[in-house]
Structures are given as structure tokens and as C-alpha cells.
Design an enzyme around this catalytic site. Structure first.
Site, PDB file in Angstrom:
ATOM      1  N   HIS A 207      -7.790 -24.010   1.366  1.00 29.11           N
ATOM      2  CA  HIS A 207      -8.972 -24.284   0.540  1.00 29.11           C
ATOM      3  C   HIS A 207      -9.015 -23.345  -0.664  1.00 29.11           C
ATOM      4  CE1 HIS A 207     -10.565 -26.678   3.937  1.00 29.11           C
ATOM      5  NE2 HIS A 207     -11.282 -27.270   2.997  1.00 29.11           N
TER       6      HIS A 207
ATOM      7  N   HIS B 172      -9.507   1.034  -0.502  1.00 25.40           N
ATOM      8  CA  HIS B 172      -9.623   2.489  -0.538  1.00 25.40           C
ATOM      9  C   HIS B 172      -9.958   3.004  -1.943  1.00 25.40           C
ATOM     10  CE1 HIS B 172      -8.576   3.690   3.610  1.00 25.40           C
ATOM     11  NE2 HIS B 172      -8.056   2.473   3.627  1.00 25.40           N
TER      12      HIS B 172
ATOM     13  N   ASP C 171       0.827  -1.205   0.000  1.00 27.40           N
ATOM     14  CA  ASP C 171       0.000   0.000   0.000  1.00 27.40           C
ATOM     15  C   ASP C 171       0.866   1.261   0.000  1.00 27.40           C
ATOM     16  OD1 ASP C 171      -1.278  -2.322   0.895  1.00 27.40           O
ATOM     17  OD2 ASP C 171      -2.797  -1.203   1.988  1.00 27.40           O
TER      18      ASP C 171
END
Length: 395
Positions: free
Chosen positions: A297, A137, A65
């Protein structure tokens, strides 16, 4: 008249040349001095399919980020040797994935969007790729949720809107160009619950980032939401089995269409809520044990993929791995609007070896293999082709 146009074919191109000049002028002014070629118009008829799957590459760089911090973003890019001191692409044929959350918390959101767009085009010319992704965001801002926008961030959008509108007025004076539509159409002039000094910035931000808004359409519509590169799957928050079964390509197409204004105002359901692909923290929350079973999974449903790489949740100790290195968390909170963390990026070479490039002085002149947080003490070093190695690189 027809004879004149035949002798001077440039005449009929004057409107498009003027439009290109105006766009370049506005770009240069609002981006801090960057020149960008005018991109092809994006419409529902000619928009490109979003990138969902790529083969293994010789050099893959993952960046977390950025949150509106231009200087720290450049530091991260320089750590990996992707740009030089003039901010030009030096990454060669490398493939770069930035996992979203360019927007909010910082003051230079638009400037970062322009920089990343410039690097995409420069990388492509060198045989590389620079891929940007949607974070929570980006989704929030397209839905006009500006809770994390800064005062200067609003001002940046207000300034951009002023220049954008000036450009539109210049275009409207040229015969032969379609009259630009009202940029602020449908947006109220004032907001009762907000201080008056923020009204113009909020109006500009809504207009720019709403579905089919000029910033959303130009810079965000070609973001991916889920990406597979070789044996790694990238996502901002995390993937669950039901997301994979829904279809990775389908997710990318639908989010793109929503950003382009083709699917209403509200984001798709898998982008909203705590189990959303851009919000999930099951695999990244440092305070809670990673749900390795759910991770297995999800990974098992994507052929050939052995790890998930994600941002979204700040890792105060830097980039790290859990669940036998099947979950790699790369958000180091580098923005000064967040944690002001030391820049770090993840590198994966053609042999699927993981390397952490860091500005942390603790690792100066050292190659350190460090254990995943959930490893048992006394077992020694994990396999080097799975466990990230930490290497100090000066920014």
C-alpha cells in the site's frame, strides 16, 4: 581611516578571516585531524531545500546504522570502494545513502559526523553524492533523550564543547565580529538524578544537539528523512501509506525546520511512536512476519518505486530481502556498541540489480544468490535483478 581601508582592503576582512581560522582550528582539533572548509552560515533565509527525489544513478550504495563506531564505519566505506587508506573519497560519481543512526551506542559520534561531512564535499567535487538521513537516534538526541549515549560519547561532546567555547572566546576578542551567544543558555548546571561526573557531558550534549544547536544545525539539519532514488525509497524505520499521503517533501522540510529551531522543541508527530517513519518495524523485524500488505500500500502511492530500503532493526544474518524483495533490510548492527556485526553494504547498479558487499568470510571468492527469508523452499533462485547477491570483499 577610509583612505587606509581603501588602500588595504584586506583590513576589513580581518574579522571574517579570523573567524574562519578559529573554526578550522577547532574542527581540526575535535575531528581527529580533519580539515573542513568553513560552510556557509545556515539561516532560515538561505537554507537549501532538502533532497527528496533523485533519478536513477549508475551506482547507488546504501549503508546502514553506524552508531558511533568510527573504525567499523570506515570498513563499510572501504568495502564499497568509497574511501582509500587515507580516508579520502574514491567513489567517483557514485551516490551513497547512509540511512541514519550515526549517534549513540559508540564513542566516536562527532568524529563520524565530521568524516561524513568531509566525504559529502569530496564526493560533490567528483560528481558524486553522499546523502545522510535521520534515524530515530538523531531525533532522540535532538530531544535530549540520551539513554543510549556512552560514557565516552559524553566525554567526546564535553571535549568538543570546551574547544567550541575557546573558539567563541577568541572570536569575542575581535572587534568587528558579532559576540557569540551563550552556548549553555537555559541549560541547568546540574541534574539531580545523575552522577556528578556526567553533568558536563550532558550539558554539552544538550547544547550541541538541541534544535538550532551548533552540531544539530551544522551536521544534522541537511539530513533527509525520506529519500527516493530511482525505483528505491529510503527511510530509517519504514513508510506507511499515511506518511506518503502527508507528503515526502513536506516531511523533509518540517524535520529540517525543527532541527534548525523553527518549530519548537518537540519533534513532528510522524517522528515519534512505533508507527513513526524512524521507528517503524513492520517491515524489518526478523522475529515477526513482514506486513507485506502494508508495504504494498505504501509503495503503490509512490510512482515508479518498487522497493523500500531501511535500517533501524539489526539483521543478524546480514542484509536480506522480504516480501518478494520489496523490503530490503540493511542494518547489520556493525557497531561494537550493538551487535558488532561484520560490515555489509548494499549496491544497486544502473540496471536495478542488487548486490551485497560483505566482509563475511563465508562468501569468500563466491557470488552467491541467496533467497529472501520468506521464500518457499524448493523454488530455486529468485530473479537476479530482484534478489541481492552476496559477494565477499576484503576491508
Amino acid at each position: 581611516m577610509k583612505e587606509t581601508e581603501h588602500k588595504n582592503p584586506l583590513c576589513k576582512n580581518v574579522p571574517s578571516l579570523l573567524s574562519s581560522f578559529v573554526d578550522t582550528f577547532v574542527d581540526f582539533t575535535v575531528s581527529g585531524g580533519l580539515f573542513l572548509p568553513n560552510p556557509d552560515p545556515k539561516t532560515s533565509q538561505n537554507v537549501r531545500e532538502p533532497t527528496t527525489r533523485l533519478p536513477r544513478v549508475d551506482r547507488l550504495i546504501a549503508i546502514g546504522d553506524l552508531h558511533g563506531d568510527l573504525e567499523k564505519s570506515k570498513q563499510a566505506l572501504r568495502l564499497a570502494g568509497l574511501i582509500n587508506g587515507s580516508d579520502q573519497w574514491t567513489g567517483g560519481t557514485a551516490t551513497v545513502v547512509q540511512v541514519g543512526d550515526v549517534l549513540d551506542r559508540g564513542d566516536d559520534e562527532i568524529k563520524i559526523l565530521y568524516l561524513l561531512e568531509k566525504l559529502k564535499r569530496e564526493a560533490e567535487k567528483s560528481g558524486g553524492k553522499f546523502i545522510t538521513m535521520n534515524g530515530n537516534h538523531e531525533i532522540m538526541n535532538i530531544e535530549a533523550d540520551f539513554r543510549y549515549a556512552t560514557e565516552m560519547g559524553l566525554k567526546e561532546f564535553e571535549d568538543w564543547a570546551n574547544w567550541y567555547c575557546i573558539g567563541n572566546k577568541m572570536k569575542s576578542l575581535c572587534v568587528g565580529l558579532e559576540k557569540p551567544k551563550d552556548f549553555f543558555s537555559g541549560i541547568p548546571l546540574a541534574f539531580k538524578s545523575m552522577a556528578k561526573e556526567y553533568h558536563n557531558g550532558v550539558r554539552a550534549r544538550i547544547a550541541a544537539l538541541r534544535p538550532d544547536g551548533p552540531i544539530a544545525r551544522r551536521f544534522l539539519s541537511e539530513n533527509t528523512t525520506v529519500l527516493v532514488v530511482g525505483d528505491s525509497v529510503f527511510v530509517h524505520g519504514g513508510l506507511l501509506k499515511q506518511h506518503v499521503e502527508y507528503g515526502l517533501e513536506r516531511i523533509n522540510r518540517e524535520v529540517r525546520d525543527w532541527i534548525n529551531g523553527l518549530m519548537g522543541k518537540s519533534a513532528p508527530g510522524y517522528c515519534k511512536g512505533r508507527h513513526a517513519v524512524v521507528w517503524l518495524r513492520k517491515f524489518s523485524d526478523e522475529e515477526k512476519k513482514c506486513d507485506c500488505s502494508a508495504l504494498e500500500h505504501a509503495l503503490a502511492t509512490i510512482p515508479g518505486v518498487k522497493r523500500m530500503i531501511m535500517g533501524h532493526t539489526i539483521q543478524e544474518k546480514g542484509i536480506n530481502a522480504v516480501c518478494d524483495n520489496r523490503a530490503i533490510r540493511i542494518d547489520v548492527g556493525l557497531s561494537r556498541g550493538c551487535y558488532d556485526g561484520l560490515p555489509e553494504v548494499l549496491e544497486i547498479n544502473g540496471n536495478s540489480e542488487l548486490l551485497v558487499l560483505t566482509a563475511n568470510p563465508l562468501y569468500q571468492n563466491k557470488n552467491k544468490v541467496y533467497l529472501a527469508p520468506d521464500s518457499k523452499e524448493g523454488l530455486g533462485l529468485l530473479l537476479p535483478d530482484y534478489e541481492p547477491k552476496q559477494v565477499e570483499v576484503k576491508a
